[in-house]
Design an enzyme around this catalytic site. Structure first.
Site, PDB file in Angstrom:
ATOM      1  N   LYS A  18       0.821  -1.227   0.000  1.00 49.77           N
ATOM      2  CA  LYS A  18       0.000   0.000   0.000  1.00 49.77           C
ATOM      3  C   LYS A  18       0.848   1.266   0.000  1.00 49.77           C
ATOM      4  O   LYS A  18       2.020   1.251   0.355  1.00 49.77           O
ATOM      5  CB  LYS A  18      -0.964  -0.044   1.186  1.00 49.77           C
ATOM      6  CG  LYS A  18      -2.030  -1.130   0.962  1.00 49.77           C
ATOM      7  CD  LYS A  18      -3.398  -0.718   1.375  1.00 49.77           C
ATOM      8  CE  LYS A  18      -4.404  -1.698   0.791  1.00 49.77           C
ATOM      9  NZ  LYS A  18      -5.496  -1.994   1.699  1.00 49.77           N
ATOM     10  N   ARG A  44      -4.436  -9.841   4.402  1.00 51.51           N
ATOM     11  CA  ARG A  44      -4.710  -9.859   2.949  1.00 51.51           C
ATOM     12  C   ARG A  44      -3.423  -9.441   2.239  1.00 51.51           C
ATOM     13  O   ARG A  44      -2.981  -8.296   2.397  1.00 51.51           O
ATOM     14  CB  ARG A  44      -5.854  -8.901   2.629  1.00 51.51           C
ATOM     15  CG  ARG A  44      -6.255  -8.875   1.165  1.00 51.51           C
ATOM     16  CD  ARG A  44      -7.390  -7.883   0.940  1.00 51.51           C
ATOM     17  NE  ARG A  44      -7.827  -7.853  -0.439  1.00 51.51           N
ATOM     18  CZ  ARG A  44      -7.226  -7.159  -1.408  1.00 51.51           C
ATOM     19  NH1 ARG A  44      -6.178  -6.414  -1.146  1.00 51.51           N
ATOM     20  NH2 ARG A  44      -7.697  -7.205  -2.638  1.00 51.51           N
TER      21      ARG A  44
HETATM   22  N1  HH2 Z   1      -7.506  -3.479  -0.069  1.00 48.13           N
HETATM   23  C1  HH2 Z   1      -7.734  -3.501  -1.398  1.00 48.13           C
HETATM   24  C2  HH2 Z   1      -8.806  -4.202  -1.912  1.00 48.13           C
HETATM   25  N2  HH2 Z   1      -9.651  -4.889  -1.114  1.00 48.13           N
HETATM   26  N3  HH2 Z   1     -10.292  -5.575   1.047  1.00 48.13           N
HETATM   27  C3  HH2 Z   1     -10.089  -5.551   2.367  1.00 48.13           C
HETATM   28  N4  HH2 Z   1     -10.927  -6.213   3.193  1.00 48.13           N
HETATM   29  N5  HH2 Z   1      -9.043  -4.863   2.936  1.00 48.13           N
HETATM   30  C4  HH2 Z   1      -8.164  -4.166   2.174  1.00 48.13           C
HETATM   31  O1  HH2 Z   1      -7.237  -3.538   2.750  1.00 48.13           O
HETATM   32  C5  HH2 Z   1      -8.343  -4.160   0.758  1.00 48.13           C
HETATM   33  C6  HH2 Z   1      -9.442  -4.882   0.217  1.00 48.13           C
HETATM   34  C7  HH2 Z   1      -6.823  -2.741  -2.298  1.00 48.13           C
HETATM   35  O2  HH2 Z   1      -7.388  -2.774  -3.529  1.00 48.13           O
HETATM   36  P1  HH2 Z   1      -6.703  -2.493  -4.925  1.00 48.13           P
HETATM   37  O3  HH2 Z   1      -6.347  -1.067  -4.943  1.00 48.13           O
HETATM   38  O4  HH2 Z   1      -7.618  -2.949  -6.008  1.00 48.13           O
HETATM   39  O5  HH2 Z   1      -5.419  -3.367  -4.923  1.00 48.13           O
HETATM   40  P2  HH2 Z   1      -5.191  -4.890  -4.612  1.00 48.13           P
HETATM   41  O6  HH2 Z   1      -6.497  -5.583  -4.807  1.00 48.13           O
HETATM   42  O7  HH2 Z   1      -4.115  -5.296  -5.585  1.00 48.13           O
HETATM   43  O8  HH2 Z   1      -4.729  -4.965  -3.200  1.00 48.13           O
END
Ligand code: HH2
Length: 267
Positions: free
Chosen positions: A212, A247
Site C-alpha cells: 500500500k 490480505r
Molecule cells: N484493499 C484492497 C482491496 N480490497 N479488502 C479488504 N478487506 N481490505 C483491504 O485492505 C483491501 C481490500 C486494495 O485494492 P486495490 O487497490 O484494487 O489493490 P489490490 O487488490 O491489488 O490490493
C-alpha cells in the site's frame, strides 16, 4: 475456518487496471494457476476481485465485474479453494456465492449497495466489513479526521450495528479498518497503531497493508512491486496488535515471516 492462528488471504485481481499486478491475470486459466500456487504457498483464502479500488478508480458495471470474476471463482471452488469475493455489488455477491465463493469481502462495509446486507443476511455467509468513506473515486477528499482512530472505530461500530439490524449474525462479521481507504499515510499509520481499539469491537480483524501507498511514503518507494519488505514489517506489526487475517499479494514470503514470528513466541 478457525482463527486460532494467523490466516493468510491471497489477493487475486482479475482486473485489467489493478495497480499492483497490472491485470496480468485476465484469463481464467492463468488466474487459476496463480491461485493454486498461492494455496500451495499457504494461503487459507483466495480473495477474487474484478473491480479496482485504488484511489480515483471508477466503478465498473456489475455485469462486467461478474464477467471477470465468476469463471475464476467457479474454477477455484471446483478445485476446493476457499474463495472470498471482493465486491460492493449485491448481484456479484449472489453470483459469486452461487459459483462457490464462501466469504464476502466488501470494501464499503455493505454500505454501497442497499441490496447487499439483506443478501448476506439471507445467505448466512461470513462477511468482511471494511471501513471507507465515500467511494474509491471520492475517498481522498474524505480523509479528514479530528481523531482518525476514534472515528474509524465509531464508524465500524455503526457498520456492525447496520449489519446486525439487517439480520446478519455478529458471529459472521470480520472487521477491517481499511488501510489506505479514505486515509493518507499518516492516518493509515495511526489506524494500525490503534488496532487494539478496533479489536475491542469484538470481531476478528482482517488487515490489508500489502504494497500500500503508506509504505511507499514511509520508505520512499514509488513502485508497489518493491514494497514487500515494508509490507512484511507492517503485517507482523498488525498481527502483534490483534489481526487475525492478513490480505497479501506475496503469500509465500508472508507465510515465512509469520512462521518465524510465531516460532519466536509472538503468536
Ligand atoms: N484493499 C484492497 C482491496 N480490497 N479488502 C479488504 N478487506 N481490505 C483491504 O485492505 C483491501 C481490500 C486494495 O485494492 P486495490 O487497490 O484494487 O489493490 P489490490 O487488490 O491489488 O490490493
Amino acid at each position: 475456518m478457525t482463527l486460532d492462528r494467523p490466516r493468510i488471504m491471497g489477493v487475486l485481481n482479475v482486473t485489467p487496471d489493478s495497480f499492483s499486478d497490472g491485470g496480468t491475470f485476465v484469463a481464467a486459466n492463468a488466474a487459476l494457476a496463480v491461485a493454486r500456487a498461492m494455496v500451495e504457498d499457504g494461503a487459507d483464502i483466495v480473495d477474487v476481485g474484478g473491480e479496482s479500488t485504488r484511489p480515483g478508480a471508477l466503478a465498473i458495471p456489475p455485469d462486467e465485474e461478474q464477467r471477470r470474476v465468476i469463471p475464476v471463482i467457479k474454477a477455484l471452488a471446483a478445485a476446493g479453494v476457499r474463495v472470498s469475493v471482493d465486491t460492493r455489488n449485491a448481484s456479484t455477491m449472489a453470483a459469486a456465492l452461487d459459483a462457490g465463493a464462501l466469504i464476502i469481502n466488501d470494501v464499503s462495509g455493505l454500505s454501497y449497495d442497499p441490496a447487499a446486507a439483506p443478501l448476506v443476511a439471507r445467505r448466512g455467509c461470513p462477511v468482511v466489513l471494511m471501513h471507507m468513506r465515500g467511494t474509491p473515486a471520492t475517498m481522498r477528499a474524505r480523509a479528514v479526521y479530528a481523531d482518525v482512530a476514534a472515528e474509524v472505530v465509531a464508524e465500524l461500530r455503526g457498520c456492525v450495528a447496520a449489519a446486525e439490524a439487517a439480520g446478519i449474525s455478529r458471529d459472521a462479521i470480520v472487521l477491517d479498518p481499511g488501510v489506505g481507504f479514505a486515509k493518507d499515510a499518516a492516518q493509515s499509520l495511526a489506524v494500525l497503531r490503534a488496532l487494539p481499539d478496533v479489536a475491542a469491537l469484538g470481531c476478528p480483524l482482517l488487515i490489508g497493508v500489502s504494497r500500500k501507498s503508506f509504505i511507499g511514503v514511509v520508505a520512499g518507494e514509488a513502485d508497489p512491486l518493491r514494497r514487500l519488505p515494508g509490507s512484511l514489517a507492517a503485517a507482523l506489526f498488525a498481527l502483534s496488535r490483534g489481526a487475525a487475517i492478513l490480505r497479501v499479494h506475496d503469500v509465500a514470503e508472508t507465510v515465512q515471516a509469520v512462521r518465524v514470528w510465531q516460532a519466536l513466541g509472538s503468536g
